[in-house]
Design a protein around this motif. Structure first.
Motif, PDB file in Angstrom:
ATOM      1  N   ALA A 171      22.567 -29.015  33.934  1.00 35.20           N
ATOM      2  CA  ALA A 171      22.299 -30.108  32.976  1.00 35.20           C
ATOM      3  C   ALA A 171      20.810 -30.196  32.642  1.00 35.20           C
ATOM      4  O   ALA A 171      20.421 -30.405  31.487  1.00 35.20           O
ATOM      5  CB  ALA A 171      22.790 -31.437  33.541  1.00 35.20           C
ATOM      6  N   LYS A 172      19.974 -30.012  33.655  1.00 33.44           N
ATOM      7  CA  LYS A 172      18.525 -30.036  33.464  1.00 33.44           C
ATOM      8  C   LYS A 172      18.084 -28.918  32.524  1.00 33.44           C
ATOM      9  O   LYS A 172      17.317 -29.128  31.584  1.00 33.44           O
ATOM     10  CB  LYS A 172      17.875 -29.836  34.844  1.00 33.44           C
ATOM     11  N   LYS A 173      18.598 -27.745  32.776  1.00 30.86           N
ATOM     12  CA  LYS A 173      18.248 -26.584  31.938  1.00 30.86           C
ATOM     13  C   LYS A 173      18.729 -26.792  30.499  1.00 30.86           C
ATOM     14  O   LYS A 173      18.063 -26.384  29.542  1.00 30.86           O
ATOM     15  CB  LYS A 173      18.878 -25.321  32.549  1.00 30.86           C
ATOM     16  N   CYS A 174      19.880 -27.433  30.345  1.00 28.90           N
ATOM     17  CA  CYS A 174      20.392 -27.731  28.999  1.00 28.90           C
ATOM     18  C   CYS A 174      19.422 -28.622  28.235  1.00 28.90           C
ATOM     19  O   CYS A 174      19.144 -28.380  27.051  1.00 28.90           O
ATOM     20  CB  CYS A 174      21.770 -28.385  29.080  1.00 28.90           C
ATOM     21  N   LEU A 175      18.905 -29.652  28.899  1.00 32.50           N
ATOM     22  CA  LEU A 175      17.923 -30.517  28.223  1.00 32.50           C
ATOM     23  C   LEU A 175      16.692 -29.695  27.837  1.00 32.50           C
ATOM     24  O   LEU A 175      16.197 -29.793  26.706  1.00 32.50           O
ATOM     25  CB  LEU A 175      17.531 -31.696  29.122  1.00 32.50           C
ATOM     26  N   ASP A 176      16.210 -28.864  28.749  1.00 34.07           N
ATOM     27  CA  ASP A 176      15.022 -28.051  28.458  1.00 34.07           C
ATOM     28  C   ASP A 176      15.243 -27.131  27.264  1.00 34.07           C
ATOM     29  O   ASP A 176      14.379 -27.008  26.394  1.00 34.07           O
ATOM     30  CB  ASP A 176      14.663 -27.189  29.677  1.00 34.07           C
ATOM     31  N   LEU A 177      16.400 -26.473  27.242  1.00 35.14           N
ATOM     32  CA  LEU A 177      16.672 -25.546  26.142  1.00 35.14           C
ATOM     33  C   LEU A 177      16.840 -26.307  24.828  1.00 35.14           C
ATOM     34  O   LEU A 177      16.405 -25.832  23.776  1.00 35.14           O
ATOM     35  CB  LEU A 177      17.919 -24.718  26.456  1.00 35.14           C
ATOM     36  N   GLY A 178      17.449 -27.477  24.884  1.00 33.03           N
ATOM     37  CA  GLY A 178      17.563 -28.318  23.681  1.00 33.03           C
ATOM     38  C   GLY A 178      16.189 -28.677  23.144  1.00 33.03           C
ATOM     39  O   GLY A 178      15.909 -28.510  21.948  1.00 33.03           O
ATOM     40  N   LYS A 179      15.315 -29.111  24.033  1.00 30.56           N
ATOM     41  CA  LYS A 179      13.955 -29.497  23.611  1.00 30.56           C
ATOM     42  C   LYS A 179      13.202 -28.321  23.001  1.00 30.56           C
ATOM     43  O   LYS A 179      12.398 -28.496  22.078  1.00 30.56           O
ATOM     44  CB  LYS A 179      13.161 -30.023  24.815  1.00 30.56           C
ATOM     45  N   SER A 180      13.462 -27.124  23.534  1.00 30.37           N
ATOM     46  CA  SER A 180      12.709 -25.955  23.059  1.00 30.37           C
ATOM     47  C   SER A 180      13.036 -25.629  21.597  1.00 30.37           C
ATOM     48  O   SER A 180      12.298 -24.889  20.950  1.00 30.37           O
ATOM     49  CB  SER A 180      13.003 -24.742  23.943  1.00 30.37           C
ATOM     50  N   MET A 181      14.114 -26.187  21.078  1.00 30.35           N
ATOM     51  CA  MET A 181      14.482 -25.938  19.677  1.00 30.35           C
ATOM     52  C   MET A 181      13.851 -26.939  18.720  1.00 30.35           C
ATOM     53  O   MET A 181      14.004 -26.817  17.494  1.00 30.35           O
ATOM     54  CB  MET A 181      16.004 -26.011  19.509  1.00 30.35           C
ATOM     55  N   VAL A 182      13.177 -27.953  19.260  1.00 31.17           N
ATOM     56  CA  VAL A 182      12.716 -29.047  18.405  1.00 31.17           C
ATOM     57  C   VAL A 182      11.362 -28.731  17.772  1.00 31.17           C
ATOM     58  O   VAL A 182      10.326 -28.758  18.436  1.00 31.17           O
ATOM     59  CB  VAL A 182      12.650 -30.380  19.182  1.00 31.17           C
ATOM     60  N   LYS A 183      11.412 -28.382  16.497  1.00 30.13           N
ATOM     61  CA  LYS A 183      10.211 -28.195  15.688  1.00 30.13           C
ATOM     62  C   LYS A 183      10.622 -28.257  14.227  1.00 30.13           C
ATOM     63  O   LYS A 183      11.802 -28.008  13.896  1.00 30.13           O
ATOM     64  CB  LYS A 183       9.534 -26.870  16.008  1.00 30.13           C
ATOM     65  N   PRO A 184       9.678 -28.585  13.354  1.00 31.16           N
ATOM     66  CA  PRO A 184      10.030 -28.689  11.941  1.00 31.16           C
ATOM     67  C   PRO A 184      10.624 -27.380  11.432  1.00 31.16           C
ATOM     68  O   PRO A 184      10.152 -26.297  11.797  1.00 31.16           O
ATOM     69  CB  PRO A 184       8.688 -28.974  11.254  1.00 31.16           C
ATOM     70  N   GLY A 185      11.643 -27.495  10.625  1.00 30.64           N
ATOM     71  CA  GLY A 185      12.293 -26.305  10.068  1.00 30.64           C
ATOM     72  C   GLY A 185      13.556 -25.951  10.802  1.00 30.64           C
ATOM     73  O   GLY A 185      14.500 -25.443  10.194  1.00 30.64           O
ATOM     74  N   ASN A 186      13.601 -26.173  12.130  1.00 33.93           N
ATOM     75  CA  ASN A 186      14.871 -26.008  12.847  1.00 33.93           C
ATOM     76  C   ASN A 186      15.808 -27.165  12.491  1.00 33.93           C
ATOM     77  O   ASN A 186      15.387 -28.148  11.873  1.00 33.93           O
ATOM     78  CB  ASN A 186      14.626 -25.948  14.353  1.00 33.93           C
ATOM     79  N   THR A 187      17.062 -27.036  12.909  1.00 31.50           N
ATOM     80  CA  THR A 187      18.041 -28.065  12.559  1.00 31.50           C
ATOM     81  C   THR A 187      18.623 -28.708  13.824  1.00 31.50           C
ATOM     82  O   THR A 187      18.480 -28.180  14.933  1.00 31.50           O
ATOM     83  CB  THR A 187      19.211 -27.475  11.745  1.00 31.50           C
ATOM     84  N   ILE A 188      19.331 -29.790  13.603  1.00 33.17           N
ATOM     85  CA  ILE A 188      20.006 -30.461  14.720  1.00 33.17           C
ATOM     86  C   ILE A 188      21.046 -29.530  15.344  1.00 33.17           C
ATOM     87  O   ILE A 188      21.234 -29.540  16.563  1.00 33.17           O
ATOM     88  CB  ILE A 188      20.603 -31.796  14.218  1.00 33.17           C
TER      89      ILE A 188
END
Ligand code: MF3
Ligand code: CO
Ligand code: CO
Length: 295
Positions: A171-188
């Protein structure tokens, strides 16, 4: 509240996520080559982008949420009841001039959600006594000076077994990987894709019924942030978006049941479920965590 204007070039991808150039899509009649993203996101998605002073307010609420989770962590041990955790959170929040957002929210009777073992989320604090080896999620949302911040962690009571260690790590790793996608231009959709891919690669499953959400001016704002999905799908991320990522990951199957109290969500197969949540803001080049903790 002041207005926040973010410029989008005529030839940039349209922020609505259509894949078209901005000038061929939402730019419409504007000749300036720019548009007000705040107005666009409000109109198109009902998303309220935050400006610098709002982000500072949410950051301060987030600091309090994390201090509260740290206090809880120092007190978690076998033998305490979930209601004692509620009292800790309630008193600490009030002492610091804030309001516990869960209390009376849509009829929720307590100041914090405490979810043990097979409880996925929205556990109501009560007489349940923590046993050695339990996993316990504590989800704190505080309102400070009118701003909301929302975060949770899953703790161990005493010494965890191998299943407990595994689900918490995934679960912890899932949050980390989710956060790593957060930048302008990427999508939800990119966020959900990263989370789902990891969870399923470990033989775990992703809860579908509860999702991350916009937060800051209110407890739950648009957009919804699913923890599953496909790359490139969904709303495009732009600076000033504030939302949570809060994957609920089950050791067994993804299905859930809500108990007769109308709140407590448990895994249908009664397998362990773990969750980690943070509030973050999209910045010009990535994101800032507004409820900072190490994972
Ligand atoms: N904090 C939860 C979330 O992450 C929501 C809890 S709603 C409550 O969205 F009413 F149960 F508190
Ligand atoms: Co949340
Ligand atoms: Co929460």
């Amino acid at each position: 509240m002041k207005n926040r204007t973010v410029k989008v070039g005529r030839n940039d991808p349209c922020p609505c996520g259509s894949g078209l150039k901005y000038k061929k899509c939402c730019l419409g009649g504007s000749k300036s080559g720019s548009e007000d993203l705040t107005a666009l996101y409000a109109k198109k998605y009902r998303i309220r982008l935050k400006q610098a002073e709002d982000i500072q307010g949410i950051r301060e609420a987030g600091r309090l949420v994390i201090d509260t989770l740290d206090l809880v962590e120092s007190e978690i041990k076998p033998g305490i009841t979930t209601d004692e955790i509620n009292t800790l959170v309630h008193d600490y929040t009030i002492k610091h001039g804030a309001i516990p957002a869960p209390l009376n929210y849509r009829g929720f009777p307590k100041s914090v959600c405490v979810s043990v073992n097979e409880v996925i989320c929205h556990g109501i604090p009560g007489e349940r006594v923590l046993k050695d080896g339990d996993i316990v999620n504590v989800d704190v949302t505080s309102i400070l000076n009118g701003y909301y911040a929302d975060a949770n962690k899953t703790f161990f009571a005493g010494t965890p077994g191998s299943n407990a260690r595994k689900i918490v790590q995934v679960a912890k790793k899932c949050l980390d990987l989710g956060k790593s996608m957060v930048k302008p231009g990427n999508t939800i959709g990119d966020i959900g894709w990263a989370i789902q891919t990891h969870a399923e690669s470990k033989g775990c499953s992703v809860v579908r019924e509860f999702v991350g959400h916009g937060v800051g001016f209110d407890f739950h704002e648009p957009p919804q942030v699913p923890h599953f999905g496909r790359r490139g799908e969904g709303i495009r991320l732009v600076p000033g978006m504030v939302f949570t990522i809060e994957p609920m990951i089950n050791l067994g199957k993804k299905e859930l049941v809500v108990l007769s109290d109308k709140w407590t969500a448990v895994t249908k197969d009664r397998s362990l479920s773990a969750q980690f949540e943070q509030t973050l803001v999209v910045t010009d080049h990535g994101c800032e965590i507004l409820t900072p903790y190490e994972t």
